[in-house]
Design an enzyme around this catalytic site. Structure first.
Site, short mmCIF file in Angstrom:
data_model
loop_
_atom_site.label_atom_id
_atom_site.label_comp_id
_atom_site.label_asym_id
_atom_site.label_seq_id
_atom_site.Cartn_x
_atom_site.Cartn_y
_atom_site.Cartn_z
CB CYS A 43 -51.09 -52.83 3.85
SG CYS A 43 -50.13 -52.29 5.30
CG ASP A 45 -45.54 -54.04 4.38
OD1 ASP A 45 -44.58 -54.17 3.59
OD2 ASP A 45 -45.56 -54.56 5.51
NE ARG A 47 -42.89 -56.41 4.31
CZ ARG A 47 -43.03 -56.99 5.50
NH1 ARG A 47 -42.24 -58.00 5.83
NH2 ARG A 47 -43.96 -56.58 6.34
CG HIS A 99 -49.61 -57.41 4.08
ND1 HIS A 99 -48.45 -57.60 4.79
CD2 HIS A 99 -50.02 -56.16 4.39
CE1 HIS A 99 -48.17 -56.50 5.48
NE2 HIS A 99 -49.10 -55.62 5.25
CB CYS A 102 -50.49 -56.64 8.30
SG CYS A 102 -50.88 -54.89 8.17
CO CO Z 1 -49.57 -54.08 6.49
#
Ligand code: CO
Length: 211
Positions: A43, A45, A47, A99, A102
């Site tokens: 992803c 993302d 993090r 994750h 998400c």
């Molecule tokens: Co995500």
């Protein structure tokens, strides 16, 4: 206005100095080429950085990231990365890593409009529909979100294996394993969902290609 991005450039210089201190030929060696063993599909993302969470260094993982770690078979970007990783770099493992928490997965569970991204999230809604009986039987919303994250990884792994790129590698006896993992932002732990495929015959017959 404070130039917040300046610290990135400063950190870069410090990082270069540190690498050279550890190994004066570090960049020279990397500049010669890459032969990563893994392709990571994760992803976007911020993090979930592929290298950091797996303790790998530059040169070790070929990376593709998008919102909600999707394998959309009309996505030229994903297909190009996959083709290069499998056919040229000959990676041995492809990891789809989702994750918990998400944003894309959570958004796809709701009915709110977010604009253009709704078209991307549609692919997630299709996954939800395929598993709606199981998902809607889970009353706790957080638990339902988490299960949806896992089921989405499972479906993306399956979609990867449906590609001619992965199936041709298998038929040519190229060692290639496809894995589904999920990362927990709350504790940093990656869980292997054990949804790995190793051969075309693991797929439903309609998706199996002849060489
Ligand atoms: Co995500």
């Amino acid at each position: 206005m404070e130039k917040s991005y300046q610290k990135l450039l400063d950190s870069n210089k410090q990082w270069v100095a540190k690498q050279l201190e550890l190994d004066p030929t570090y960049f020279e060696t990397l500049a010669k080429g890459q032969s990563p063993e893994y392709l990571w599909i994760g992803c976007s993302d911020s993090r979930v950085p592929a290298n950091e969470v797996t303790g790998t260094r530059p040169g070790e993982i070929f990376v593709h990231r998008n919102i909600a770690n999707m394998v959309v078979h009309t996505d030229m970007n994903m297909l190009s990365v996959l083709s290069y990783a499998v056919e040229v770099l000959k990676v041995k493992h492809i990891i789809v890593c989702g994750h918990y928490g998400c944003g894309g997965v959570i958004a796809a569970m709701g009915n709110k409009q977010f604009g253009l991204i709704d078209n991307w999230l549609r692919h997630l809604k299709d996954v939800y529909r395929m598993h709606s009986d199981e998902l809607e039987a889970i009353e706790d919303i957080k638990a339902r979100e988490n299960r949806f994250v896992e089921l989405n990884v499972q479906e993306q792994v399956t979609d990867l294996c449906k590609t001619s790129i992965v199936q041709n590698a298998w038929r040519n006896n190229q060692p290639l394993h496809v894995h589904g993992w999920v990362y927990d932002i709350a504790d940093g732990i990656i869980q292997d969902l054990d949804v790995s495929y190793r051969q075309a015959s693991d797929l439903e017959k309609i998706y199996q290609f002849k060489l």
